[in-house]
Design a protein around this motif. Structure first.
Motif, PDB file in Angstrom:
ATOM      1  N   ILE A   1      38.467  36.489  46.980  1.00 50.55           N
ATOM      2  CA  ILE A   1      39.559  36.245  46.031  1.00 50.55           C
ATOM      3  C   ILE A   1      40.393  35.061  46.512  1.00 50.55           C
ATOM      4  O   ILE A   1      40.766  34.189  45.733  1.00 50.55           O
ATOM      5  CB  ILE A   1      40.417  37.518  45.857  1.00 50.55           C
ATOM      6  CG1 ILE A   1      39.615  38.569  45.073  1.00 50.55           C
ATOM      7  CG2 ILE A   1      41.733  37.204  45.127  1.00 50.55           C
ATOM      8  CD1 ILE A   1      40.243  39.944  45.025  1.00 50.55           C
TER       9      ILE A   1
ATOM     10  N   SER B   1      50.792  39.390  48.586  1.00 50.80           N
ATOM     11  CA  SER B   1      49.711  38.538  49.110  1.00 50.80           C
ATOM     12  C   SER B   1      50.190  37.628  50.238  1.00 50.80           C
ATOM     13  O   SER B   1      49.419  36.834  50.770  1.00 50.80           O
ATOM     14  CB  SER B   1      49.074  37.732  47.981  1.00 50.80           C
ATOM     15  OG  SER B   1      49.991  36.817  47.429  1.00 50.80           O
ATOM     16  N   GLU B   2      51.460  37.721  50.616  1.00 49.86           N
ATOM     17  CA  GLU B   2      52.002  37.023  51.793  1.00 49.86           C
ATOM     18  C   GLU B   2      51.692  35.522  51.818  1.00 49.86           C
ATOM     19  O   GLU B   2      51.349  34.964  52.864  1.00 49.86           O
ATOM     20  CB  GLU B   2      51.502  37.706  53.076  1.00 49.86           C
ATOM     21  CG  GLU B   2      51.896  39.187  53.142  1.00 49.86           C
ATOM     22  CD  GLU B   2      51.615  39.820  54.509  1.00 49.86           C
ATOM     23  OE1 GLU B   2      51.970  39.226  55.523  1.00 49.86           O
ATOM     24  OE2 GLU B   2      51.026  40.924  54.533  1.00 49.86           O
TER      25      GLU B   2
ATOM     26  N   THR C   1      49.219  33.843  50.775  1.00 48.18           N
ATOM     27  CA  THR C   1      47.847  33.427  51.095  1.00 48.18           C
ATOM     28  C   THR C   1      47.072  32.924  49.878  1.00 48.18           C
ATOM     29  O   THR C   1      46.012  32.309  50.047  1.00 48.18           O
ATOM     30  CB  THR C   1      47.026  34.582  51.718  1.00 48.18           C
ATOM     31  OG1 THR C   1      46.946  35.660  50.764  1.00 48.18           O
ATOM     32  CG2 THR C   1      47.661  35.085  53.003  1.00 48.18           C
ATOM     33  N   ILE C   2      47.572  33.192  48.661  1.00 53.48           N
ATOM     34  CA  ILE C   2      46.816  32.717  47.486  1.00 53.48           C
ATOM     35  C   ILE C   2      47.662  31.887  46.528  1.00 53.48           C
ATOM     36  O   ILE C   2      47.127  31.178  45.688  1.00 53.48           O
ATOM     37  CB  ILE C   2      46.124  33.882  46.720  1.00 53.48           C
ATOM     38  CG1 ILE C   2      47.127  34.940  46.240  1.00 53.48           C
ATOM     39  CG2 ILE C   2      45.070  34.541  47.589  1.00 53.48           C
ATOM     40  CD1 ILE C   2      46.489  36.050  45.400  1.00 53.48           C
TER      41      ILE C   2
ATOM     42  N   ILE D   1      38.918  31.851  45.441  1.00 50.72           N
ATOM     43  CA  ILE D   1      39.138  31.492  44.029  1.00 50.72           C
ATOM     44  C   ILE D   1      40.488  30.800  43.849  1.00 50.72           C
ATOM     45  O   ILE D   1      40.598  29.805  43.140  1.00 50.72           O
ATOM     46  CB  ILE D   1      39.106  32.766  43.150  1.00 50.72           C
ATOM     47  CG1 ILE D   1      37.719  33.380  43.143  1.00 50.72           C
ATOM     48  CG2 ILE D   1      39.552  32.440  41.731  1.00 50.72           C
ATOM     49  CD1 ILE D   1      37.675  34.693  42.384  1.00 50.72           C
ATOM     50  N   PHE D   2      41.514  31.363  44.495  1.00 52.55           N
ATOM     51  CA  PHE D   2      42.870  30.853  44.273  1.00 52.55           C
ATOM     52  C   PHE D   2      43.211  29.685  45.200  1.00 52.55           C
ATOM     53  O   PHE D   2      44.162  28.951  44.945  1.00 52.55           O
ATOM     54  CB  PHE D   2      43.895  31.975  44.501  1.00 52.55           C
ATOM     55  CG  PHE D   2      43.951  32.964  43.383  1.00 52.55           C
ATOM     56  CD1 PHE D   2      44.863  32.797  42.340  1.00 52.55           C
ATOM     57  CD2 PHE D   2      43.092  34.050  43.344  1.00 52.55           C
ATOM     58  CE1 PHE D   2      44.916  33.709  41.311  1.00 52.55           C
ATOM     59  CE2 PHE D   2      43.143  34.965  42.296  1.00 52.55           C
ATOM     60  CZ  PHE D   2      44.056  34.792  41.278  1.00 52.55           C
TER      61      PHE D   2
ATOM     62  N   THR E   1      49.134  28.218  42.445  1.00 52.34           N
ATOM     63  CA  THR E   1      48.048  28.739  43.284  1.00 52.34           C
ATOM     64  C   THR E   1      47.726  27.727  44.389  1.00 52.34           C
ATOM     65  O   THR E   1      48.165  26.577  44.337  1.00 52.34           O
ATOM     66  CB  THR E   1      46.765  28.979  42.458  1.00 52.34           C
ATOM     67  OG1 THR E   1      46.264  27.698  42.047  1.00 52.34           O
ATOM     68  CG2 THR E   1      47.031  29.832  41.238  1.00 52.34           C
TER      69      THR E   1
ATOM     70  N   ASN F   1      45.193  26.165  44.695  1.00 48.51           N
ATOM     71  CA  ASN F   1      44.509  25.018  44.075  1.00 48.51           C
ATOM     72  C   ASN F   1      45.473  24.056  43.404  1.00 48.51           C
ATOM     73  O   ASN F   1      45.052  23.046  42.852  1.00 48.51           O
ATOM     74  CB  ASN F   1      43.505  25.500  43.021  1.00 48.51           C
ATOM     75  CG  ASN F   1      42.494  26.466  43.595  1.00 48.51           C
ATOM     76  OD1 ASN F   1      42.143  26.369  44.765  1.00 48.51           O
ATOM     77  ND2 ASN F   1      42.049  27.403  42.783  1.00 48.51           N
TER      78      ASN F   1
END
Lengths: 455, 455
Positions: free
Chosen positions: A438, A195-196, A198-199, A441-442, A167, A169
């Motif tokens: 969202i 999600s390309e 992005t997360i 968060i990721f 992720t 993070n």
């Protein structure tokens, strides 16, 4: 120096390239139209490196642009003028083939064509078939790539069982499962798909396979005009003919591709064509294409030709080169709007009128069986400012219309950088807000593929 | 009084029931084993009411337990000893059938059997086929229900195009799209599917349909023992026979169901049975069941019987009543663990040994074609404390084993209340943390179905 730590992580100097030494192709995507800048390009070789790079980027607030083969058409892999380009194309190993459970586990940098060849040699089949076979599976999953065979088999999303993801993070997570069914908690896997970058960055994927179909037959159908062709699609689907693919293309763009390749389509009647594919057992194929034939002829088809092997190869080559034959001679804005199939005709008609209004040439071809039209706005030597202004105005009208027709801005290419502005205009604000929350968060420090899609 | 506002929202007094006047069935689920308490039961009739109720509950920090037909088997609809039961079963209208785009739009309280009948009358087909036909579509979507036909057609998730949802924050959102392909932003739709009422309440759903298969043929295959039957499943799938359903059941539980219904299975050879269904064109079915026959006989099948219409009805009735015939006579813990199909045999064997070790009777039946075993631990008159202790210890071992075999705790029933503890034990902490963070985005004050699944 800011990036000393990165050298420590990677070790091998051949896998880090700084500033001006980064080759131009890594600063763009498959369109080669826009170029970004980046401080450093890193070729990751394993998951641990990716975790460390992301943790380092979090500490220093450095943006990361993930990248596979760079064949995208939306600018998703164009770096945001600084930071790290994280290339996973060297993570290209097949890790496990499980013939009892019909799945394959691969690294993200394996090319689609290599997966297809690997499984087909073993009597198995990976159905998703996006046009660009030299794309990575990581990219296919990140855009939920669709392709030709979606009519019968569905899209990439339908064939992803389990993903390993780092992720934003820097945490390693496994999402989805190796099982066929799953009703256990929130579906994090489908959040990653499409999600390309992005997360999270996909580091491993387990894909569902099916037995390889025994036979394949291709059909070419001619029509007086595109509307008749597109309208007959609904009748073909209603006839329960169960085609694998239904593609449409117009004569003017076919001629472009014919010249480009030095090939000829096996029919020169009419002005619009449908290509149909059927696969399965021989008797099943015959039953099915007979149903489709009846439906097509009653919808105004001029002829219905079962193609020989050579004719089929030529026809699919011509279909495959439609986009590149246009790009070869001209600059274009590619659009892959998708609408409900019953609205395809209305959308194509609107596109025509709209192109005329703005004085721009528009061509279209694409996946008629699922309403995913590929529209290209062609530059034709227009002066830069004029071209930008006109193509922008036209694109905006098309996105607005697609929304009215209950369509969405992208069927399979994704939103990336180029369509982000249009996407955010036609999408409900509340949905964009949920997506941003969202992402937070990721990717708490907002380092992954920033400024793309919804962000 | 705390709930005066609720009366204003609903207006109609017949649709609000307070405290002790709430009938017992609304405090439990399909198992009728555990009962919760609630302050008030509300029957919503439209989306606006649901928005207002959720906003009210947010203001007052009142928990909400969403509910459809109450046929679940995991305690997801058991209220948490206070708050509102929000029943959507009166929102049961078919809103739109779109025969050109092959989809149907319905309210969440429409029953599965009513959707199936509605579309089949019109030559269309909704493939997901969970055992409980009197369940609501809202419940089916909330648990990503699977069922018999998943082998060929997939599960509920694969047939949901668009959802209208009121989130736990009281915001109305539309997720997914009416199109066949979609690569436009983060996938919020699949986050709602399978979320068991923990992040939003589904108020409208558009479901994908397909043309109704022309013919259906059912086959009954007998084996000496369950292991042989389960093992032959992989060979049948590998043979590319493309069955719609593959179900397995053992003689001892079949006899239970036969007695319960007063019917007889059309074969009494062997101790274990597979039921196979094939659908499609007649020639296609014959080709396919011939492949399956070869695969089954070479895997040790005792016989392979093509069923007449009456025999097929009896057989499916016996299969359908397996669970209720057990419940009729006994208390049970139902488990719907799913493992990779190649591990089904190992899991069944482990279950047997484990049952013996704990001195408990265990029966299983289920969806052999997708590794989704339905295991029931039977009470057989055991004293309460002993029963709780033993069944809990056995269940814990089974969930642990499923995780080792790369399975997940639930294939189609969901986690709900009853399996939440086991689920949280075998699931990576980081995944649970991500789920909780997502819940916080959609349900900021933590009012929706609290204490269930991952929370």
């Amino acid at each position: 120096m800011e990036y000393t730590k990165l050298k420590e992580i990677i070790g091998d100097e051949a896998r880090i390239v700084f500033g001006d030494e980064i080759e131009k192709e890594y600063l763009t995507d498959g369109l080669n139209l826009e170029y970004g800048k980046a401080d450093v390009l890193v070729f990751a070789e394993n998951t641990s490196e990716i975790i460390e790079i992301i943790k380092f980027a979090n500490e220093k607030s450095i943006p990361i642009t993930p990248r596979g083969a760079g064949t995208g058409l939306t600018g998703a892999t164009i770096p945001n003028n600084r930071g790290i380009i994280l290339d996973v194309s060297k993570m290209n190993k097949v890790l496990e083939l499980d013939e009892e459970n019909f799945d394959i586990t691969v690294e993200p940098g394996v090319l689609l064509k290599d997966i297809q060849a690997y499984v087909e040699e073993r009597g198995l089949f990976y159905p998703p078939d996006p046009g660009e076979k030299a794309s990575t599976i990581g990219g296919n999953i990140s855009t939920n790539a669709g392709g030709m065979r979606a009519v019968k088999y569905g899209v990439t999303r339908d064939y992803v069982r389990e993903l390993e993801v780092v992720t934003g993070n820097g945490e390693l997570i496994k999402v989805g499962s190796r099982t066929i069914k799953n009703s256990s908690g929130l579906d994090l896997k489908d959040l990653i798909i499409g999600s390309e970058g992005t997360i999270g960055i996909i580091t491993k994927a387990t894909l569902k396979l099916i037995p390889k179909p025994k036979n394949t037959v291709n059909i070419l159908i001619s029509f007086d005009n595109l509307e008749e062709g597109v309208n007959s699609v609904i009748n073909i689907i209603k006839s329960d003919a169960n085609p694998t693919a239904i593609e449409f293309m117009e004569k003017n763009i076919v001629e472009n591709s014919e010249r480009f390749l030095g090939l000829k389509l096996p029919s020169n009647r009419g002005n619009a064509y449908l290509i149909l594919t059927f696969d399965g057992e021989e008797t099943e194929i015959i039953t099915n294409y007979t149903k489709a034939k009846k439906a097509a002829l009653s919808s105004g088809a001029l002829d219905y030709k079962v193609l020989s092997d050579t004719e089929a190869i030529d026809t699919w080559q011509i279909r495959g080169a439609l986009a590149s034959s246009v790009m070869e001679f001209n600059e274009q804005v590619p659009i892959d709007i998708v609408v409900p199939i019953s609205k395809t005709s209305e959308f194509v008609e609107f596109t025509n009128k709209c192109g005329e209004k703005h004085g721009l040439q528009v061509i279209y071809f694409g996946h008629a069986g699922d309403g995913n039209t590929h529209v290209s706005i062609i530059r034709n030597g227009l002066e830069e400012t004029e071209w930008k202004k006109k193509s922008h105005a036209l694109a905006e009208e098309l996105y607005k219309k697609s929304y009215e027709l209950r369509g969405v801005p992208s069927g399979e290419h994704g939103i990336g950088l180029n369509k982000s502005e249009y996407y955010k205009k036609v999408t409900e604000k509340i949905n964009i807000e949920y997506m941003k929350s969202i992402k937070k968060i990721f990717d708490n420090n907002n380092i992954l593929n920033i400024g793309k899609v919804y962000s």
